[in-house]
Design an enzyme around this catalytic site. Structure first.
Site, short mmCIF file in Angstrom:
data_model
loop_
_atom_site.label_atom_id
_atom_site.label_comp_id
_atom_site.label_asym_id
_atom_site.label_seq_id
_atom_site.Cartn_x
_atom_site.Cartn_y
_atom_site.Cartn_z
N GLU A 93 -8.92 -4.79 4.16
CA GLU A 93 -7.56 -4.42 4.83
C GLU A 93 -6.77 -3.95 3.92
OE1 GLU A 93 -6.39 -3.91 7.51
OE2 GLU A 93 -5.24 -5.26 8.57
N ASP A 94 -5.88 -2.95 4.53
CA ASP A 94 -4.75 -2.52 3.78
C ASP A 94 -3.64 -3.63 3.47
OD1 ASP A 94 -3.83 -2.34 6.35
OD2 ASP A 94 -3.44 -0.54 6.46
N ASP B 212 0.36 -8.78 7.33
CA ASP B 212 1.66 -8.86 7.71
C ASP B 212 1.89 -10.09 8.45
OD1 ASP B 212 4.44 -7.68 8.12
OD2 ASP B 212 3.53 -6.71 9.81
N PHE C 95 8.51 -1.58 4.41
CA PHE C 95 7.55 -0.53 4.99
C PHE C 95 6.78 0.10 4.19
CE2 PHE C 95 5.54 2.17 7.92
CZ PHE C 95 4.96 1.37 8.75
N ARG D 65 -0.70 9.25 4.92
CA ARG D 65 -2.15 8.84 4.42
C ARG D 65 -2.76 9.47 3.47
NH1 ARG D 65 -3.61 5.04 8.80
NH2 ARG D 65 -3.35 5.74 10.97
P1 IMP Z 1 -0.64 -7.96 11.12
O1 IMP Z 1 -1.43 -8.23 12.23
O2 IMP Z 1 0.91 -8.30 11.59
O3 IMP Z 1 -0.92 -8.73 9.80
O4 IMP Z 1 -0.47 -6.57 10.90
C1 IMP Z 1 -1.35 -6.13 9.87
C2 IMP Z 1 -1.48 -4.44 10.26
O5 IMP Z 1 -0.19 -3.83 10.37
C3 IMP Z 1 -1.84 -3.57 9.02
O6 IMP Z 1 -3.54 -3.37 9.28
C4 IMP Z 1 -1.15 -2.36 8.98
O7 IMP Z 1 -1.93 -1.29 9.89
C5 IMP Z 1 -0.16 -2.70 9.83
N1 IMP Z 1 1.05 -2.51 8.93
C6 IMP Z 1 1.95 -3.81 8.67
N2 IMP Z 1 2.66 -3.66 7.55
C7 IMP Z 1 2.85 -2.35 7.44
C8 IMP Z 1 3.46 -1.08 6.48
O8 IMP Z 1 4.25 -1.70 5.82
N3 IMP Z 1 2.88 0.18 6.73
C9 IMP Z 1 2.09 0.53 7.44
N4 IMP Z 1 1.41 -0.24 8.33
C10 IMP Z 1 1.56 -1.60 8.41
MG MG Z 2 -4.07 -1.57 9.96
#
Ligand code: IMP
Ligand code: MG
Length: 180
Positions: free
Chosen positions: A98-99, A102, A151, A164
């Site tokens: 995963e990138d 959050d 962000f 990207r």
């Molecule tokens: P979560 O489900 O809230 O943990 O969200 C994770 C997903 O939100 C990641 O896979 C990203 O695609 C997106 N995301 C969260 N923070 C960022 C950011 O700072 N930039 C771009 N995408 C983000």
């Molecule tokens: Mg993502």
């Protein structure tokens, strides 16, 4: 994009050194196992492609694409799989790539979902972690680096499908000069 400024957070060299460290840890821990990397599209594609080339052990690769309702910078709690894995994972050691973590909801959903197929293990490798934003309990087993509540774009990670392609990682701030 007007009104925003990109500030460099990690250079290509810094990313490469993080990726090398993670690949070494994974290579050690999964030696002799049947490793399947499950990459979350689209954000983790560049991370996956660098990481897998640094592994010293064989690994299979598959992809999932998840849709989370809501747009812009926020993730909603409702997640749906729009592209599922295609290779069998029963009895295999699965490592989710995963990138960014959050709220933690995406990974919680995917981990639970993949566990239904009875893999031997399901673990998580994340490049970035915004720990302060967590809404559910979720820890990466392999983590690149923690980030503040900013962000992020670049190195596969987008802002409305932009940025990207950038080989470095940036954080986005409002551009005061153009915001008036
Ligand atoms: P979560 O489900 O809230 O943990 O969200 C994770 C997903 O939100 C990641 O896979 C990203 O695609 C997106 N995301 C969260 N923070 C960022 C950011 O700072 N930039 C771009 N995408 C983000
Ligand atoms: Mg993502």
């Amino acid at each position: 994009m007007e009104g925003y400024r990109l500030n460099r957070f990690l250079s290509q060299k810094e990313i490469a050194s993080i990726v090398r460290r993670l690949a070494d840890q994974i290579s050690n821990d999964y030696s002799g196992r049947e490793l399947v990397l499950v990459c979350i599209l689209k954000g983790a594609f560049m991370f996956l492609s660098d990481l897998i080339r640094r592994l010293k052990i064989p690994a299979k690769v598959d992809f999932v694409r998840l849709a989370s309702y809501g747009a812009g910078m926020e993730t909603s709690g409702i997640i749906e799989i729009t592209k599922d894995i295609e290779i069998p994972i029963e009895g295999k050691d699965v490592l989710i790539i995963e990138d960014i973590i959050d709220s933690g909801r995406t990974l919680q959903f995917l981990k639970d979902r993949l566990s239904l197929a009875n893999p031997r293990s399901v673990k998580i490798c994340a490049l970035l972690d915004k720990k302060a934003r967590r809404e559910v309990e979720m820890e990466a087993d392999y983590l690149g680096i923690e980030v503040d509540n900013v962000f992020i774009v670049g190195y596969g990670i987008d802002f409305d499908e932009n940025y990207r392609h950038l080989p470095e990682i940036y954080y986005v701030t409002p551009n005061e000069q153009s915001s008036s």
